[in-house]
Design a protein around this motif. Structure first.
Motif, PDB file in Angstrom:
ATOM      1  N   UNK A 229       6.634  -7.903   3.055  1.00 14.71           N
ATOM      2  CA  UNK A 229       6.551  -8.128   1.623  1.00 14.71           C
ATOM      3  C   UNK A 229       6.022  -6.947   0.835  1.00 14.71           C
ATOM      4  N   UNK A 230       6.582  -6.748  -0.350  1.00 14.95           N
ATOM      5  CA  UNK A 230       6.019  -5.830  -1.337  1.00 14.95           C
ATOM      6  C   UNK A 230       5.889  -6.609  -2.645  1.00 14.95           C
TER       7      UNK A 230
ATOM      8  N   UNK B  41      12.275  -2.788  -3.087  1.00 18.65           N
ATOM      9  CA  UNK B  41      12.281  -1.425  -2.573  1.00 18.65           C
ATOM     10  C   UNK B  41      11.590  -1.297  -1.214  1.00 18.65           C
ATOM     11  N   UNK B  42      10.246  -1.282  -1.215  1.00 20.68           N
ATOM     12  CA  UNK B  42       9.496  -0.978  -0.006  1.00 20.68           C
ATOM     13  C   UNK B  42       9.735  -1.978   1.112  1.00 20.68           C
ATOM     14  N   UNK B  43       9.649  -3.263   0.792  1.00 22.54           N
ATOM     15  CA  UNK B  43       9.825  -4.279   1.840  1.00 22.54           C
ATOM     16  C   UNK B  43      11.234  -4.229   2.413  1.00 22.54           C
ATOM     17  N   UNK B  44      12.218  -3.938   1.570  1.00 26.40           N
ATOM     18  CA  UNK B  44      13.608  -3.890   2.022  1.00 26.40           C
ATOM     19  C   UNK B  44      13.814  -2.730   2.991  1.00 26.40           C
TER      20      UNK B  44
ATOM     21  N   UNK C 112      10.566   6.628   0.234  1.00 29.91           N
ATOM     22  CA  UNK C 112       9.508   5.871   0.930  1.00 29.91           C
ATOM     23  C   UNK C 112       9.117   6.559   2.236  1.00 29.91           C
ATOM     24  N   UNK C 113      10.119   6.974   3.021  1.00 20.80           N
ATOM     25  CA  UNK C 113       9.827   7.597   4.313  1.00 20.80           C
ATOM     26  C   UNK C 113       9.475   9.081   4.182  1.00 20.80           C
ATOM     27  N   UNK C 114       9.479   9.562   2.975  1.00 17.48           N
ATOM     28  CA  UNK C 114       9.034  10.929   2.773  1.00 17.48           C
ATOM     29  C   UNK C 114       7.524  11.085   2.865  1.00 17.48           C
TER      30      UNK C 114
ATOM     31  N   UNK D  15       0.821  -1.212   0.000  1.00 17.30           N
ATOM     32  CA  UNK D  15       0.000   0.000   0.000  1.00 17.30           C
ATOM     33  C   UNK D  15       0.857   1.266   0.000  1.00 17.30           C
ATOM     34  N   UNK D  16       2.166   1.113   0.270  1.00 15.31           N
ATOM     35  CA  UNK D  16       3.045   2.279   0.311  1.00 15.31           C
ATOM     36  C   UNK D  16       3.405   2.739  -1.102  1.00 15.31           C
ATOM     37  N   UNK D  17       3.760   4.025  -1.286  1.00 14.45           N
ATOM     38  CA  UNK D  17       4.187   4.529  -2.603  1.00 14.45           C
ATOM     39  C   UNK D  17       5.345   3.695  -3.146  1.00 14.45           C
ATOM     40  N   UNK D  18       5.283   3.369  -4.441  1.00 15.19           N
ATOM     41  CA  UNK D  18       6.224   2.419  -5.033  1.00 15.19           C
ATOM     42  C   UNK D  18       7.324   3.133  -5.820  1.00 15.19           C
TER      43      UNK D  18
END
Length: 286
Positions: free
Chosen positions: A250-251, A256-259, A213-215, A189-192
């Motif tokens: 998981x992403x 990217x996101x999951x890492x 991601x954290x932005x 659900x996070x920006x990819x």
């Protein structure tokens, strides 16, 4: 060197006790013949490494008298080996219940002897060992987690608590959920960053991807809630007796996101005083 001898009643929990001590770094030997104990102790005293914390399990399987064991123990004293005895016991009712549940045969239950008679005979035979024990643990009312806690209290080093290792795995859902995972969190659900051309070929371990991601406020809010939940769960898993926990994040592709979230979560867990390893399973997949 720490040299611990476990003895006690069949069905009282000697094997489980030994397994907890093994998790705490003890080298465990089950049912070693008494005449070999001094030789083994000599080997342990001569070196370092895996033999500086040793557990020997001895019980009624070695015979109904313990003269050989006492002779071996006297030899250990003469050698300057400072051993201790841990005696594990339980009530007659508890042992009978456990044997009925497991449907195993008591070592002394033969020739028409009832289970209760076998337990009583074993208790009498082991009484001289019990009298020489420095530690006596009655497991009748102890859960598995409570027994593990007792072993940590009695024989754990300061660095053993909290005694649970955690592995945080990042993964891509398109490659499947890790089978070993205890907890799975979906961060799709996070920006990819995949859709940002200059970020696509970077990973969540790199600052440019992490900053992207954290932005987003939703990422920061999610991580706070995730840390709050994991921080709540970790001591409860320890209390329950869990020695290893696997958390999977998981992403879509695992790049990217999951890492980025897995790295952040692993750092949080380490700050809580737990051992936390990272495994970015799919990060290098094409």
């Amino acid at each position: 060197m720490r040299f611990l001898i476990i003895s006690g009643l069949s069905g009282a929990g000697k094997s489980k006790t030994a397994s907890f001590l093994e998790d705490m770094g003890f080298y465990v030997v089950d049912n070693m013949p008494a005449p070999l104990i001094p030789k083994f102790a000599e080997l342990c005293m001569a070196g370092q490494g895996p033999y500086d914390k040793v557990v020997l399990v001895t019980d009624i399987r070695g015979g109904q008298t313990f003269d050989g064991l006492f002779t071996a123990l006297d030899q250990l004293r003469d050698m300057g080996c400072d051993y201790q005895i841990l005696f594990v016991e339980a009530t007659l009712e508890t042992i009978i219940k456990r044997y009925k549940e497991t449907r195993r045969l008591h070592p002394l239950a033969r020739s028409g002897r009832s289970l209760a008679e076998a337990v009583q005979l074993e208790r009498a035979a082991l009484e001289p060992v019990r009298q020489r024990a420095e530690y006596i643990v009655d497991t009748s009312a102890l859960s598995t987690a409570q027994l593990r806690g007792e072993m940590l209290r009695m024989f754990g080093d300061q660095g053993d608590a909290p005694a649970m290792s955690v592995t945080v795995i990042s993964f891509g859902f398109k490659y499947g959920i890790p089978l070993e995972a205890d907890l799975v969190f979906d961060v799709r659900f996070l920006p990819n960053p995949y859709y940002i051309t200059e970020l696509r070929h970077h990973t969540g371990l790199e600052d440019c991807v992490r900053d992207f991601i954290f932005g987003y406020q939703q990422t920061r809010d999610f991580v706070k809630l995730l840390e709050r939940m994991v921080g709540f769960l970790l001591p409860l898993y320890v209390t329950e007796g869990k020695s290893a926990l696997v958390i999977a994040v998981g992403c879509t592709g695992g790049h990217h996101r999951s890492v980025a979230i897995a790295r952040s979560l692993a750092n949080f867990i380490r700050q809580k005083g737990y051992s936390a390893a990272e495994d970015h399973r799919d990060m290098t997949r094409e």
